[in-house]
Design a protein around this motif. Structure first.
Motif, PDB file in Angstrom:
ATOM      1  N   SER A  31       0.838  -1.192   0.000  1.00 40.67           N
ATOM      2  CA  SER A  31       0.000   0.000   0.000  1.00 40.67           C
ATOM      3  C   SER A  31       0.873   1.242   0.000  1.00 40.67           C
ATOM      4  O   SER A  31       1.816   1.339   0.790  1.00 40.67           O
ATOM      5  CB  SER A  31      -0.899   0.014   1.235  1.00 40.67           C
ATOM      6  OG  SER A  31      -1.582   1.237   1.322  1.00 40.67           O
ATOM      7  N   LEU A  33       0.018   3.867   1.238  1.00 39.66           N
ATOM      8  CA  LEU A  33      -0.362   4.617   2.431  1.00 39.66           C
ATOM      9  C   LEU A  33       0.405   4.206   3.683  1.00 39.66           C
ATOM     10  O   LEU A  33       0.263   4.849   4.723  1.00 39.66           O
ATOM     11  CB  LEU A  33      -1.862   4.470   2.679  1.00 39.66           C
ATOM     12  CG  LEU A  33      -2.776   5.059   1.610  1.00 39.66           C
ATOM     13  CD1 LEU A  33      -4.236   4.788   1.943  1.00 39.66           C
ATOM     14  CD2 LEU A  33      -2.538   6.539   1.439  1.00 39.66           C
ATOM     15  N   ALA A  38      -3.337   8.465   8.172  1.00 40.02           N
ATOM     16  CA  ALA A  38      -4.605   7.841   7.797  1.00 40.02           C
ATOM     17  C   ALA A  38      -5.521   8.903   7.205  1.00 40.02           C
ATOM     18  O   ALA A  38      -5.648   9.991   7.779  1.00 40.02           O
ATOM     19  CB  ALA A  38      -5.261   7.196   9.018  1.00 40.02           C
ATOM     20  N   GLU A  40      -8.494  11.202   6.505  1.00 35.59           N
ATOM     21  CA  GLU A  40      -9.525  11.665   7.437  1.00 35.59           C
ATOM     22  C   GLU A  40     -10.922  11.315   6.938  1.00 35.59           C
ATOM     23  O   GLU A  40     -11.180  11.308   5.745  1.00 35.59           O
ATOM     24  CB  GLU A  40      -9.407  13.174   7.634  1.00 35.59           C
ATOM     25  CG  GLU A  40      -8.139  13.553   8.356  1.00 35.59           C
ATOM     26  CD  GLU A  40      -8.059  15.035   8.653  1.00 35.59           C
ATOM     27  OE1 GLU A  40      -9.116  15.709   8.677  1.00 35.59           O
ATOM     28  OE2 GLU A  40      -6.930  15.504   8.848  1.00 35.59           O
ATOM     29  N   THR A  55     -11.744  10.231  12.236  1.00 38.11           N
ATOM     30  CA  THR A  55     -10.377   9.815  12.543  1.00 38.11           C
ATOM     31  C   THR A  55      -9.830  10.653  13.692  1.00 38.11           C
ATOM     32  O   THR A  55      -9.033  10.152  14.486  1.00 38.11           O
ATOM     33  CB  THR A  55      -9.475   9.947  11.296  1.00 38.11           C
ATOM     34  OG1 THR A  55      -9.681  11.218  10.699  1.00 38.11           O
ATOM     35  CG2 THR A  55      -9.745   8.860  10.291  1.00 38.11           C
ATOM     36  N   TRP A 131      -8.891   5.535   1.334  1.00 31.91           N
ATOM     37  CA  TRP A 131      -8.036   4.594   2.060  1.00 31.91           C
ATOM     38  C   TRP A 131      -7.377   3.582   1.118  1.00 31.91           C
ATOM     39  O   TRP A 131      -6.631   2.715   1.560  1.00 31.91           O
ATOM     40  CB  TRP A 131      -8.854   3.868   3.130  1.00 31.91           C
ATOM     41  CG  TRP A 131      -9.064   4.698   4.361  1.00 31.91           C
ATOM     42  CD1 TRP A 131      -9.869   5.790   4.489  1.00 31.91           C
ATOM     43  CD2 TRP A 131      -8.446   4.510   5.620  1.00 31.91           C
ATOM     44  NE1 TRP A 131      -9.790   6.279   5.753  1.00 31.91           N
ATOM     45  CE2 TRP A 131      -8.928   5.517   6.484  1.00 31.91           C
ATOM     46  CE3 TRP A 131      -7.539   3.575   6.124  1.00 31.91           C
ATOM     47  CZ2 TRP A 131      -8.519   5.624   7.809  1.00 31.91           C
ATOM     48  CZ3 TRP A 131      -7.147   3.677   7.452  1.00 31.91           C
ATOM     49  CH2 TRP A 131      -7.629   4.697   8.275  1.00 31.91           C
ATOM     50  N   PHE A 140      -6.773  -2.461   8.288  1.00 31.59           N
ATOM     51  CA  PHE A 140      -5.680  -1.516   8.490  1.00 31.59           C
ATOM     52  C   PHE A 140      -5.345  -1.429   9.974  1.00 31.59           C
ATOM     53  O   PHE A 140      -6.247  -1.440  10.812  1.00 31.59           O
ATOM     54  CB  PHE A 140      -6.089  -0.111   8.028  1.00 31.59           C
ATOM     55  CG  PHE A 140      -6.425  -0.014   6.574  1.00 31.59           C
ATOM     56  CD1 PHE A 140      -5.482   0.429   5.652  1.00 31.59           C
ATOM     57  CD2 PHE A 140      -7.695  -0.345   6.106  1.00 31.59           C
ATOM     58  CE1 PHE A 140      -5.796   0.537   4.302  1.00 31.59           C
ATOM     59  CE2 PHE A 140      -8.019  -0.245   4.759  1.00 31.59           C
ATOM     60  CZ  PHE A 140      -7.064   0.196   3.855  1.00 31.59           C
ATOM     61  N   ILE A 142      -3.622   1.225  12.535  1.00 30.45           N
ATOM     62  CA  ILE A 142      -3.256   2.635  12.598  1.00 30.45           C
ATOM     63  C   ILE A 142      -2.589   2.888  13.944  1.00 30.45           C
ATOM     64  O   ILE A 142      -3.106   2.491  14.993  1.00 30.45           O
ATOM     65  CB  ILE A 142      -4.489   3.560  12.433  1.00 30.45           C
ATOM     66  CG1 ILE A 142      -5.168   3.304  11.079  1.00 30.45           C
ATOM     67  CG2 ILE A 142      -4.088   5.025  12.516  1.00 30.45           C
ATOM     68  CD1 ILE A 142      -6.246   2.288  11.103  1.00 30.45           C
ATOM     69  N   GLY A 146      -1.382   8.342  14.260  1.00 31.89           N
ATOM     70  CA  GLY A 146      -2.316   8.550  13.155  1.00 31.89           C
ATOM     71  C   GLY A 146      -1.819   8.025  11.819  1.00 31.89           C
ATOM     72  O   GLY A 146      -2.454   8.249  10.797  1.00 31.89           O
ATOM     73  N   ILE A 148      -0.827   4.979   9.129  1.00 33.60           N
ATOM     74  CA  ILE A 148      -1.174   3.597   8.792  1.00 33.60           C
ATOM     75  C   ILE A 148       0.108   2.771   8.862  1.00 33.60           C
ATOM     76  O   ILE A 148       1.091   3.077   8.189  1.00 33.60           O
ATOM     77  CB  ILE A 148      -1.807   3.500   7.390  1.00 33.60           C
ATOM     78  CG1 ILE A 148      -3.135   4.250   7.363  1.00 33.60           C
ATOM     79  CG2 ILE A 148      -2.006   2.027   6.991  1.00 33.60           C
ATOM     80  CD1 ILE A 148      -3.794   4.321   6.000  1.00 33.60           C
ATOM     81  N   LYS A 151      -1.444  -2.886   6.275  1.00 36.02           N
ATOM     82  CA  LYS A 151      -2.683  -3.120   5.534  1.00 36.02           C
ATOM     83  C   LYS A 151      -2.730  -4.592   5.154  1.00 36.02           C
ATOM     84  O   LYS A 151      -1.783  -5.121   4.578  1.00 36.02           O
ATOM     85  CB  LYS A 151      -2.733  -2.257   4.271  1.00 36.02           C
ATOM     86  CG  LYS A 151      -3.974  -2.518   3.417  1.00 36.02           C
ATOM     87  CD  LYS A 151      -3.974  -1.658   2.162  1.00 36.02           C
ATOM     88  CE  LYS A 151      -5.205  -1.915   1.307  1.00 36.02           C
ATOM     89  NZ  LYS A 151      -5.208  -1.088   0.096  1.00 36.02           N
TER      90      LYS A 151
END
Length: 174
Positions: A31, A33, A38, A40, A55, A131, A140, A142, A146, A148, A151
């Motif tokens: 991912s 991310l 993360a 919002e 979030t 996401w 996920f 977290i 905040g 990530i 995943k």
């Protein structure tokens, strides 16, 4: 003869690419991310649509977001594992009900049990897109910062919970 060389070369190249694709593992797609904030959201809660969860409400906590839907067969498969994770009371497990009818989702949770501290409704799938969700279920982890941290694509199994998710959670909680 030359006019057949280009189509033949293109055909051979396409066959080669398709052959290579047979050996890719879609569940191991990293991912973009990971280690990023993360995305919002502020969504209505499934059990009380007049209330919202965002979030920001989870700020400072290690938590798990499990993307699920009542129409998802694989979500049924992983439900027992997500319930076992929630029963450990290590972290808050939040459900993101993805592209689903809230009535069907509430009925599904009543029938199979509700492992989530709360589930939020992503009826149109926009939050899921933010996401990076491209199928359900996805899970996920977290961090309290905040970000990530992990995943998981596809249903969480007992094995993946113990070997992949729990080590990440233990590191974040220590």
């Amino acid at each position: 003869m030359i006019r057949f060389a280009l189509p033949l070369a293109v055909f051979v190249l396409m066959v080669g690419l398709l052959w290579r694709g047979l050996y890719l593992k879609p569940k191991e797609v990293p991912s973009p991310l990971i280690d990023k904030a993360a995305p919002e959201f502020s969504l209505a809660m499934l059990d009380d649509p007049s209330r919202q969860l965002s979030t920001a409400d989870m700020s400072g906590q290690v938590w798990v977001l499990n993307v699920w839907a009542s129409w998802c067969v694989s979500c049924r498969t992983e439900h027992e594992v997500i319930s076992a994770l929630a029963a450990r009371n290590l972290v808050t497990v939040v459900g993101l009900n993805y592209k689903d009818d809230p009535v069907d989702a509430a009925r599904w949770l009543k029938q199979f049990g509700n492992p989530y501290a709360t589930s939020v409704i992503d009826r149109d799938g926009r939050v899921g897109i933010d996401w990076g969700v491209y199928g359900v279920p996805e899970t996920f982890v977290i961090g309290a910062d905040g970000m990530i941290k992990y995943k998981h694509i596809g249903p969480v199994t007992h094995e993946s919970l113990e070997q992949k998710i729990m080590p990440v959670l233990k590191e974040l909680l220590s």
